[in-house]
Motif scaffolding. Structure first.
Motif, short mmCIF file in Angstrom:
data_model
loop_
_atom_site.label_atom_id
_atom_site.label_comp_id
_atom_site.label_asym_id
_atom_site.label_seq_id
_atom_site.Cartn_x
_atom_site.Cartn_y
_atom_site.Cartn_z
N TYR A 174 0.81 -1.22 0.00
CA TYR A 174 0.00 0.00 0.00
C TYR A 174 0.84 1.27 0.00
O TYR A 174 0.51 2.25 -0.69
CB TYR A 174 -0.95 0.01 1.21
N LEU A 175 1.93 1.32 0.77
CA LEU A 175 2.71 2.55 0.86
C LEU A 175 3.33 2.94 -0.47
O LEU A 175 3.59 4.12 -0.71
CB LEU A 175 3.80 2.41 1.94
N GLU A 176 3.57 1.98 -1.34
CA GLU A 176 4.07 2.30 -2.68
C GLU A 176 3.03 3.13 -3.43
O GLU A 176 3.38 4.08 -4.15
CB GLU A 176 4.38 1.02 -3.46
N SER A 191 1.27 0.96 10.48
CA SER A 191 2.18 1.77 9.68
C SER A 191 2.16 1.36 8.21
O SER A 191 2.03 2.20 7.32
CB SER A 191 3.60 1.66 10.23
N GLU A 192 2.26 0.06 7.92
CA GLU A 192 2.36 -0.42 6.55
C GLU A 192 1.05 -0.28 5.77
O GLU A 192 1.08 -0.19 4.54
CB GLU A 192 2.80 -1.89 6.54
N LYS A 234 -4.48 -3.13 0.81
CA LYS A 234 -4.06 -3.22 2.21
C LYS A 234 -4.04 -4.69 2.67
O LYS A 234 -3.16 -5.10 3.42
CB LYS A 234 -4.98 -2.38 3.10
N THR A 261 -0.95 -6.11 1.42
CA THR A 261 0.17 -5.65 2.24
C THR A 261 0.31 -6.52 3.49
O THR A 261 1.42 -6.93 3.86
CB THR A 261 -0.05 -4.17 2.65
N LYS A 277 0.59 4.93 -1.93
CA LYS A 277 0.40 6.20 -1.23
C LYS A 277 1.50 7.21 -1.59
O LYS A 277 1.23 8.40 -1.79
CB LYS A 277 0.39 5.97 0.27
N ASN A 278 2.73 6.72 -1.67
CA ASN A 278 3.86 7.60 -1.91
C ASN A 278 4.02 8.01 -3.38
O ASN A 278 4.73 8.98 -3.68
CB ASN A 278 5.16 6.95 -1.43
N ASP A 322 -1.15 2.17 6.61
CA ASP A 322 -1.58 3.56 6.85
C ASP A 322 -2.96 3.57 7.52
O ASP A 322 -3.88 4.26 7.07
CB ASP A 322 -1.60 4.35 5.54
#
Length: 239
Positions: free
Chosen positions: A72-74, A115-116, A94, A97, A76-77, A118
């Motif tokens: 997921y953070l990929e 955290s991972e 998610k 993830t 988001k960023n 979000d």
């Protein structure tokens, strides 16, 4: 716990004889499907491979790769690299993830999951994990006291080509460990069999010794009786 392979194959069939823009709704449909968590069969079917090589829709291709291998953070960023995700796709990413986290450890802290994915809200994070369990992609228990998720099993994820050598290395190391364990077990079995044979040999020797002693005592008694003048008395003594 197959990650929805049977459902994915229906989308693979739909790709037959299609190319270019005609593949886009099929790929999106697979990404949105709530039961599909693996995409290898779709990614590697000839029409989709040609679509990927053509780079006709890079955002869609990036999104397919994200759902295949990413977290997921990929998204988001670098959200501008991908197609917009609806709520179902966001939850699904998610879940994927969490699936990746389960692949690397048997116990995941709540903080790591929050955290991972979000998801700072504890209740929403727990709901996310419970939903992953209900969808059949992970199995485990939430530990409120230790604030972690204990992983019992997880569905497979697609493997990017660059990760294959690492997996082969791990499998080879695992094979060496199995071979070493097998050698140790064989040595222990041989030792036990040797001890067993030794004990059996000792037991047989003891039986032979006992039989000889018994025979010797009987012969001594009979000899004493033969030499005695008081036969009835001797018989009474050994009766």
């Amino acid at each position: 716990m197959d990650g929805g392979v049977s459902q994915l194959l229906e989308f693979v069939k739909q790709c037959e004889g299609k190319s270019g823009n005609a593949l886009e709704p099929i790929i999106k449909g697979a990404l949105e499907h709530p039961a599909i968590y693996v995409f290898s069969e779709l990614t590697h079917c000839p029409p989709v491979e040609a679509f990927i090589e053509s780079k006709a829709n890079e955002k869609l291709i990036n999104t397919l790769e994200l759902f295949s291998y990413g977290v997921y953070l990929e998204y988001k960023n670098n959200s501008n690299k991908y197609i917009p995700l609806n709520d179902e796709m966001t939850i699904k990413l998610k879940h994927l993830t969490i699936l990746t986290l389960c692949r690397d450890t048997r116990s995941i802290s709540y903080k790591t999951i929050q955290s991972e994915t979000d998801t700072p809200d504890l209740g929403k994070m727990e709901t996310l994990v419970i939903d992953s369990i209900y969808r059949g992609i992970v199995r485990g228990k939430l530990d409120h006291d230790k604030q972690c998720f204990h992983v019992e099993a997880s569905a497979p994820r697609d493997v990017p080509s660059e990760r294959i050598p690492i997996m082969i290395e791990k499998l080879e190391e695992w094979l060496k460990q199995l071979e070493s364990a097998d050698d140790t077990i064989r040595q222990q079995l041989n030792h036990l069999n040797s001890e067993k044979d030794s004990r059996l040999f000792h037991s047989e020797k003891m039986k032979e010794l006992y039989a000889r002693k018994k025979e010797h005592i009987q012969q001594s008694i009979l000899s004493s009786i033969d030499q005695s003048d008081d036969m009835p008395g001797m018989m009474r003594m050994f009766s």
